[in-house]
Design a protein around this motif. Structure first.
Motif, PDB file in Angstrom:
ATOM      1  N   UNK A 101       0.831  -1.205   0.000  1.00  0.00           N
ATOM      2  CA  UNK A 101       0.000   0.000   0.000  1.00  0.00           C
ATOM      3  C   UNK A 101       0.864   1.253   0.000  1.00  0.00           C
ATOM      4  N   UNK A 102       0.211   2.392  -0.130  1.00  0.00           N
ATOM      5  CA  UNK A 102       0.930   3.653   0.022  1.00  0.00           C
ATOM      6  C   UNK A 102      -0.031   4.735   0.476  1.00  0.00           C
ATOM      7  N   UNK A 103       0.551   5.746   1.120  1.00  0.00           N
ATOM      8  CA  UNK A 103      -0.213   6.917   1.510  1.00  0.00           C
ATOM      9  C   UNK A 103       0.431   8.165   0.939  1.00  0.00           C
ATOM     10  N   UNK A 104      -0.363   8.985   0.264  1.00  0.00           N
ATOM     11  CA  UNK A 104       0.089  10.289  -0.223  1.00  0.00           C
ATOM     12  C   UNK A 104      -0.448  11.312   0.769  1.00  0.00           C
ATOM     13  N   UNK A 105       0.435  11.891   1.563  1.00  0.00           N
ATOM     14  CA  UNK A 105       0.004  12.639   2.738  1.00  0.00           C
ATOM     15  C   UNK A 105       0.492  14.083   2.681  1.00  0.00           C
ATOM     16  N   UNK A 106      -0.422  14.992   2.927  1.00  0.00           N
ATOM     17  CA  UNK A 106      -0.089  16.405   3.031  1.00  0.00           C
ATOM     18  C   UNK A 106      -0.546  16.948   4.368  1.00  0.00           C
ATOM     19  N   UNK A 107      -0.429  18.232   4.547  1.00  0.00           N
ATOM     20  CA  UNK A 107      -0.841  18.837   5.811  1.00  0.00           C
ATOM     21  C   UNK A 107      -2.358  18.900   5.951  1.00  0.00           C
ATOM     22  N   UNK A 108      -3.083  18.947   4.816  1.00  0.00           N
ATOM     23  CA  UNK A 108      -4.545  19.073   4.864  1.00  0.00           C
ATOM     24  C   UNK A 108      -5.279  17.893   4.238  1.00  0.00           C
ATOM     25  N   UNK A 109      -4.652  17.214   3.293  1.00  0.00           N
ATOM     26  CA  UNK A 109      -5.328  16.158   2.548  1.00  0.00           C
ATOM     27  C   UNK A 109      -4.483  14.886   2.550  1.00  0.00           C
ATOM     28  N   UNK A 110      -5.145  13.761   2.235  1.00  0.00           N
ATOM     29  CA  UNK A 110      -4.419  12.493   2.147  1.00  0.00           C
ATOM     30  C   UNK A 110      -5.131  11.555   1.183  1.00  0.00           C
ATOM     31  N   UNK A 111      -4.347  10.835   0.413  1.00  0.00           N
ATOM     32  CA  UNK A 111      -4.854   9.882  -0.573  1.00  0.00           C
ATOM     33  C   UNK A 111      -4.127   8.564  -0.371  1.00  0.00           C
ATOM     34  N   UNK A 112      -4.886   7.473  -0.396  1.00  0.00           N
ATOM     35  CA  UNK A 112      -4.307   6.151  -0.150  1.00  0.00           C
ATOM     36  C   UNK A 112      -4.567   5.259  -1.360  1.00  0.00           C
ATOM     37  N   UNK A 113      -3.512   4.600  -1.829  1.00  0.00           N
ATOM     38  CA  UNK A 113      -3.603   3.840  -3.077  1.00  0.00           C
ATOM     39  C   UNK A 113      -2.633   2.664  -3.053  1.00  0.00           C
ATOM     40  N   UNK A 114      -2.952   1.600  -3.792  1.00  0.00           N
ATOM     41  CA  UNK A 114      -1.981   0.520  -3.959  1.00  0.00           C
ATOM     42  C   UNK A 114      -0.753   1.031  -4.709  1.00  0.00           C
TER      43      UNK A 114
END
Length: 323
Positions: free
Chosen positions: A230-243
């Motif tokens: 898995x992976x997490x794309x993480x920012x200070x306000x938003x986050x997206x999680x994707x394979x």
């Protein structure tokens, strides 16, 4: 909690519904809403993503994302790269764990060779590698934050060749010193080999955008392939999680895709955005229980399909909830 669900292209249409079902079982309070983006939409409408979809993503508490096809065309802009930049998802966290190792690969997610500063002419093509102080400082701080209760960070770079990596390396060292975190370094090409031979040597690895993309795919070999990570794309306000895997058009629609990476991405969403590590742990326990019974997809040597494996995991989760 509102979660945007973007299946994307290819096997995203098969693995993301499994992950969504797991979230529905564990957290019936979550409100889901679909967002259509990707190459399939581009073929149909001429637009892979618009400002409207970006606003929808920005309105969500988290995004569950599948995979998108990006053709090698000068006229097509990567959907996921645009989302990362527009929502400022600067930290790409890619965990890899197994027998005797637990690695967190931290990839800068908004600049480097994926900055989108490019020019194609008749006899040449140029891609600019943008490395900024702001981008380097915040990804180094993110990595150091993860390393506070761990062994330290490894800085993956190519500073012996690239002056931009001299810059990146110096900033990472300064941030580690300020945070009181132990650090070491390794040239990225050597790191791609050593992580396979001696994964136990590594803890938190911080590196630039494309290097992190390649390194995490290499590290997938340690656990059996891209279908597991898995992976997490993480920012200070938003986050997206994707394979970590792509859209895999060669197997799309054939009930062959492994949904484990998508399920684990849902677990990361629960841990990082819903503050529910207990529910996240249930997903991992369900996956392990199903695999222990010999239920596996073909990439892992089994003969079960995406749907069948997913159904087994959902049944396991439902059993956990009842008991």
């Amino acid at each position: 909690m509102r979660v945007a669900v973007a299946e994307g292209d290819g096997i995203g249409h098969e693995v993301i519904p499994v992950a969504k079902r797991a979230l529905e079982v564990l957290r019936p309070d979550i409100e889901f809403f679909p967002v259509e983006v990707g190459y399939g939409r581009w073929e149909r409408t001429g637009q892979a993503i618009t400002d409207d979809e970006l606003r929808e993503f920005a309105s969500a508490d988290a995004i569950l994302f599948g995979a998108v096809t990006t053709p090698p065309s000068p006229d097509y802009r990567s959907v996921i790269v645009r989302i990362r930049k527009e929502l400022d998802l600067y930290a790409n966290l890619r965990p890899v764990w197994g027998n005797g190792f637990d690695i967190k690969i931290v990839r800068e997610n908004t600049e480097g060779l994926y900055s989108g500063v490019e020019k194609i002419e008749h006899d040449s093509a140029c891609t600019v590698r943008c490395i900024t102080r702001r981008g380097s400082e915040r990804i180094a701080r993110f990595a150091c934050g993860l390393a506070q209760k761990r062994a330290g960070i490894t800085i993956g770079h190519k500073a012996n060749v690239l002056k931009s990596d001299v810059f990146f390396r110096e900033i990472c060292i300064a941030e580690a010193a300020a945070a009181g975190v132990a650090w070491k370094e390794c040239y990225i090409d050597a790191l791609c080999l050593d992580i396979l031979q001696h994964p136990e040597r590594y803890d938190v690895i911080v590196t630039t955008n494309m290097f992190g993309d390649i390194l995490s795919d290499v590290a997938a070999y340690l656990v059996g392939g891209l279908g597991l990570l898995p992976s997490g794309n993480i920012g200070d306000r938003h986050a997206l999680f994707e394979p970590v895997h792509g859209s895999a058009p060669d197997i799309a629609g054939k009930n062959l895709a492994n949904p484990i990476a998508a399920l684990r991405s849902a677990a990361m969403l629960l841990e990082h955005r819903a503050n529910d590590p207990e529910a996240a742990d249930k997903i991992e326990k369900a996956i392990n229980a199903v695999r222990a019974r010999g239920v596996m997809t073909r990439d892992l040597g089994g003969n079960h399909g995406t749907v069948e494996f997913g159904n087994e995991v959902i049944r396991e989760l439902e059993s956990m909830i009842r008991n």
